[in-house]
Design an enzyme around this catalytic site. Structure first.
Site, PDB file in Angstrom:
ATOM      1  N   THR A 151       0.798  -1.232  -0.095  1.00  0.00           N
ATOM      2  CA  THR A 151      -0.133  -0.066  -0.008  1.00  0.00           C
ATOM      3  C   THR A 151       0.858   1.210  -0.133  1.00  0.00           C
ATOM      4  OG1 THR A 151      -1.640   1.424   1.063  1.00  0.00           O
ATOM      5  CG2 THR A 151      -0.167  -0.277   2.547  1.00  0.00           C
ATOM      6  N   ASP A 161      -0.216   3.714   1.234  1.00  0.00           N
ATOM      7  CA  ASP A 161      -0.567   4.608   2.563  1.00  0.00           C
ATOM      8  C   ASP A 161       0.386   4.405   3.756  1.00  0.00           C
ATOM      9  OD1 ASP A 161      -2.588   5.421   0.962  1.00  0.00           O
ATOM     10  OD2 ASP A 161      -3.843   3.762   1.655  1.00  0.00           O
ATOM     11  N   GLU A 187      -5.529  13.461   2.926  1.00  0.00           N
ATOM     12  CA  GLU A 187      -6.800  13.561   2.347  1.00  0.00           C
ATOM     13  C   GLU A 187      -7.649  13.006   3.650  1.00  0.00           C
ATOM     14  OE1 GLU A 187      -7.342  10.332  -0.441  1.00  0.00           O
ATOM     15  OE2 GLU A 187      -6.311   8.670   0.795  1.00  0.00           O
TER      16      GLU A 187
END
Ligand code: F6P
Length: 364
Positions: free
Chosen positions: A140, A142, A237
């Site tokens: 990922t 992230d 985000e």
């Protein structure tokens, strides 16, 4: 011949191809193993006709430098929640995991290597509990999986975000503006934090530290008074104001269970205006640029290590385990432990301390 099935699931991520290549190269060193790849996560095995490819040395030659995944991927549906239309024409989901297990048996698959993020590893665990010989490989951009120090793809995303801030600095300075860059990361602020420190942003806003717009305005006003008439803000985000809420949309795509984060940069611009910031502001949403393109050297290396280790776990029959990076080693841990909790930025970590030490404001 023994067969291992490889697949990539969830959002794509730079380095996936390097994992696939490493699995194949390591498997080719054993005389009795064949690698096949399911197209678009498990969908390839669940579809009629099935869609899978034989992966050998020539199929994977040179792919480690390419972004994306040669197998394709999806972050919708899956064997436990396959989207179908009901009699009224409404989308619903059905469990097709038993059918998947039958198909794996029919294909004489001895082991499965599932390369994916937390959603994919939850599927791995559920299949393992059904008797599937499965190994997980975490991915990922992230970096929000707790079972490993880092995931591949993260470094590449940080590099792209850093270069974006570098570019925004020159235009912010030319126009005396405040430029806001929104980066991905879902509920974790790793990309925003790393890019802010690397590029030298003035403000870094992350989900783990809810911000107060007034504090940011205070910082920016001081900077403008000093004559340095520009500033760069990086916002994750998933960040939100102290009394605020996440900015997201519900997806209407069948089988897409996640919410779609995005748009917090616009919200921040209004919050700063309302808190008294008079400077001109513009916002940029970096979006999927962070997931595209060639992986950095470090991501290729980590992905390659994960691929070799994943195949070796198959040889050791260490099913139900996920490969993991625990500096300086590549190890493994039960998938169940890996998906137990998320990896969030700790507000008292040394990197946050460092960022504050060079004057980066978190709005707290
Ligand atoms: O998890 C990776 C990620 O890129 C997140 O950072 C982002 O919120 C999400 O996926 C976007 O997903 P999609 O590709 O469905 O828009």
């Amino acid at each position: 011949m023994k067969r291992v099935l490889v697949l990539t699931g969830g959002g794509d991520c730079p380095g996936l191809n390097a994992v696939i290549r490493a699995i194949v190269k390591r498997a080719e060193q054993e005389s009795d193993w064949e690698v096949i790849g399911s197209v678009q996560a498990f969908d390839g095995i669940l579809k009629d006709p099935m869609e899978y490819v034989v992966l050998n040395n020539s199929a994977v030659a040179g792919i480690h430098v390419r972004g994306g995944t040669i197998l394709g991927t999806t972050n919708k549906g899956g064997p436990f929640s396959w989207p179908v239309k009901d009699k009224k024409g409404q989308w619903t989901t059905v469990d097709r995991s038993d059918f998947l297990m039958e198909r794996l048996k029919k294909l004489k698959v001895e082991a499965v290597i599932n390369i994916g993020g937390d959603g994919s590893q939850r599927i791995s665990q559920a299949l393992y509990e059904k008797g599937c010989n499965i190994i997980g490989v975490p991915k990922t951009i992230d970096n929000d999986l707790s079972g490993t120090d880092f995931t591949f793809g993260f470094q590449t995303a940080v590099q792209i975000a850093t270069e974006a801030v570098d570019k925004l600095v020159t235009t912010a300075a030319s126009h005396n503006r405040v430029l806001i860059l929104e980066v991905m990361g879902r509920y974790a602020g790793w990309i925003a934090l790393h890019a802010s420190v690397a590029a030298g942003a003035e403000v870094c806003l992350i989900p783990e530290i809810p911000y107060d717009p007034a504090k940011i305005v205070e910082k920016l006003k001081k900077r403008f008074i000093k004559g340095k008439g520009f500033a760069n803000i990086v916002i994750a985000e998933g960040a939100k104001a102290k009394d605020g809420a996440l900015v997201y949309q519900k997806s209407t795509e069948p089988g897409y269970e996640n919410i779609r984060l995005g748009g917090v940069a616009y919200k921040l611009m209004h919050e700063l205006k309302n808190a008294g910031l008079e400077a001109e502001m513009r916002e940029t949403v970096l979006g999927h640029l962070q997931r595209g393109g060639i992986p950095t050297a470090n991501d290729r290396i980590l992905a390659t290590q994960f691929g070799v280790k994943a195949f070796e776990l198959v040889l050791e029959k260490k099913f139900g385990h996920m490969v993991s990076y625990r500096h300086p080693d590549i190890v493994s841990l039960p998938i169940l432990e890996a998906i137990d909790k998320y990896n969030f930025v700790k507000p008292d970590s040394y990197l946050v301390h460092t960022a504050k030490g060079i004057g980066i404001c978190f709005g707290d």
